[in-house]
Scaffold this active site. Structure first.
Site, short mmCIF file in Angstrom:
data_model
loop_
_atom_site.label_atom_id
_atom_site.label_comp_id
_atom_site.label_asym_id
_atom_site.label_seq_id
_atom_site.Cartn_x
_atom_site.Cartn_y
_atom_site.Cartn_z
N ASP A 93 44.82 44.97 43.52
CA ASP A 93 45.39 44.03 44.48
C ASP A 93 46.84 44.45 44.72
OD1 ASP A 93 45.72 41.93 46.20
OD2 ASP A 93 45.16 40.36 44.77
N ASP A 128 48.73 41.40 52.43
CA ASP A 128 48.34 40.34 53.37
C ASP A 128 49.12 39.07 53.05
OD1 ASP A 128 46.77 40.51 50.93
OD2 ASP A 128 45.69 38.75 51.64
N CYS A 281 23.94 33.74 24.46
CA CYS A 281 24.65 35.02 24.41
C CYS A 281 24.97 35.34 22.94
CB CYS A 281 25.91 34.97 25.27
SG CYS A 281 27.35 34.23 24.47
N1 GUN Z 1 43.94 36.96 45.31
C1 GUN Z 1 43.47 35.71 45.56
N2 GUN Z 1 43.62 35.41 46.87
C2 GUN Z 1 44.18 36.48 47.47
C3 GUN Z 1 44.55 36.75 48.83
O1 GUN Z 1 44.41 35.95 49.73
N3 GUN Z 1 45.09 38.00 49.05
C4 GUN Z 1 45.26 38.91 48.05
N4 GUN Z 1 45.76 40.11 48.35
N5 GUN Z 1 44.91 38.66 46.77
C5 GUN Z 1 44.39 37.46 46.50
ZN ZN Z 2 27.42 32.03 25.10
#
Ligand code: GUN
Ligand code: ZN
Length: 493
Positions: A93, A128, A281
């Protein structure tokens, strides 16, 4: 034509797909869960995620790496796969999450995408703007313009084989979400996360979440892999998959574990309140709740995180099997019973039955009627649309029972709640082979009456009769006055 994603099977809006991640040299089967790894914390190591839990892909935050000197230097010299010791695909991300939490970041889309490529990420993300729900339309539109600009900038960055996310924003405005996804789909970017839905999920707004995803899906081709950004609670996976989401990322497994919270597909429980583990689990087989409570903080966190991951991956497998078996919506109905807000989510999904119908397979395993919501499933809608193409005689009796009605009628069709009328020849074909309870509810009868009304409306030249098995007056109100109605339960007496 997008080449990285291939569909293998579908059910309602859900699909089993294969995401090819060229830089990692792997394919990822979807629906997939991407555990979130914080490079500075080590709850469950990436190696364990792969070996013990079968994780094919994970997600980490490149902005944290970028801002942590030692990790950054190692990532740049050895590569992210080495640093994390993970053999599968790695998504990174950008700093957008920090942007939404803290309001400011100090990096551009060019810089952070280039950095993601330089550290060996397999799927990168531009910066974004995660516009929260319920902001003004102006704010949502202005921020969407910025996000769109960032996606266009991302198209121009040379990142080699790395795939790039094209986040879809637009807050809670369906038309803006749809515009955003149309724009994203037209770029040459690869994966389509629906962004800024975390606040909706934190507030249990599954109805709004479904509307947002439905709007985003309308602007995307069937070949677009869709990621629900920041969605990690297994309770809502089936619902989101049925609306067309393919990828999920879970920080929940670790965050909840830190808080002594135990995930189940029916919601979250506090470790303190658990007398018996409902799960089989390895963690829950080997420990009693009492034993887990007595572990040290660190050990307890790891142990709970392992259980949380097991249920989370288990639910993904259950969903994939449901898609294969053609009973995904039955699973969604089950999950919808876990919480009233989940039921709202499912009912909202059914508001989009026409949209789902387009992707739903024409034939699958038997339709199970398991709640009055089943009457609004896309299969019922499709059945009604199919009737439009059939020709009917001048006089036609529609019968819920065995009686073919008075002899004045040329022919008799069957009526089966919730589908309504159909020619007898179709009785053995999907979805009319549906398993329906003997104690049928008014929802199914009302849907059948709607089917009758629709057929009558489509064929104004035909005289119709209806033989029903004791429909209440309120249901019969849905049948046009021109139809001769006979209560077959009284006839037989
Ligand atoms: N992680 C959770 N929501 C978002 C989002 O809207 N954009 C980005 N880049 N990461 C996220
Ligand atoms: Zn469990």
């Amino acid at each position: 034509m997008r080449e990285c994603f291939e569909l293998q099977d579908t059910d309602a809006g859900g699909r089993i797909g294969e995401l090819t991640v060229p830089r990692a040299g792997v394919t990822v089967e979807t629906p997939a869960l991407l555990p979130v790894i914080n490079p500075n914390l080590d709850t469950i190591s990436p190696r364990r995620l792969a070996d013990e839990f079968g994780a094919e892909i994970l997600i980490t935050n490149s902005y944290i790496i970028y801002n942590t000197d030692d990790v950054r230097e190692r990532a740049l010299s050895e590569g992210l796969h080495e640093v994390l010791d993970f053999p599968g695909a790695i998504m990174t991300d950008s700093g957008s999450f920090q942007l939404s939490e803290y309001g400011e970041i100090t990096v551009t889309t060019e810089e952070i995408l280039q950095f993601q490529a330089d550290i060996g990420s397999d799927i990168g993300t531009p910066v974004d703007i995660p516009t929260p729900p319920d902001v003004s339309r102006e704010q949502a539109r202005d921020e969407l313009e910025t996000t769109k600009d960032r996606l266009e900038i991302a198209e121009g960055v040379d990142v080699g084989e790395m795939l790039i996310n094209a986040p879809v924003q637009g807050s809670t405005y369906p038309d803006l979400r749809e515009e955003a996804s149309r724009h994203a789909d037209a770029t040459d970017l690869d994966v389509f996360p629906v962004g800024a839905v975390v606040p909706l999920m934190n507030d249990y707004r599954y109805d709004d979440m479904i509307d947002v995803v439905a709007a985003a899906k309308r602007g995307l081709g069937a070949d677009a892999p869709v990621h629900l950004f920041g969605a990690g609670h297994p309770m809502m996976f089936a619902l989101a998959v049925a609306m067309g989401c393919d990828l999920f990322d879970s920080a929940a497994y670790a965050l909840y574990a830190r808080d002594d919270r135990y995930l189940t597909v029916r919601g979250t429980q506090h470790l303190e309140d658990i007398e018996y583990f409902p799960c089989s689990c390895p963690v829950c087989i080997e420990h009693s709740p009492e034993e887990v409570r007595s572990l040290s903080n660190k050990e307890r966190e790891k142990t709970l995180a392992a259980h949380n991951l097991h249920v989370t991956f288990g639910e993904i497998r259950r969903i994939k099997q449901a898609i294969r078996a053609g009973n995904l919506l039955e699973l969604v109905e089950e999950r919808a019973r876990a919480h009233p807000t989940m039921l709202d989510g499912y009912r909202t999904l059914l508001d989009h039955a026409d949209q789902l119908e387009a992707a739903d397979p024409v034939s699958k395993g038997a339709f199970f009627y398991t709640s009055h919501e089943s009457a609004r499933r896309p299969e019922v809608l499709r059945h009604r649309e199919r009737l439009e193409r059939l020709s009917v005689p001048d006089t036609l009796f529609l019968t819920e029972g065995d009686s073919d009605g008075p002899e004045t009628y040329e022919d008799a069709w069957r009526v089966k709640p919730p589908f309504g009328p159909f020619p007898r020849a179709l009785s053995k074909s999907y979805p009319l082979t549906a398993e329906v309870p003997d104690r049928i509810d008014d929802g199914a009868l009302e849907a059948a009456a709607e089917g009758v009304a629709r057929l009558v409306e489509e064929n104004p030249g035909t005289e119709f009769g209806l033989g029903h098995l004791g429909w209440p007056a309120a249901v019969l109100e849905g049948v046009p006055d021109s139809v001769e109605t006979i209560d077959l339960t009284k006839e037989h007496r």
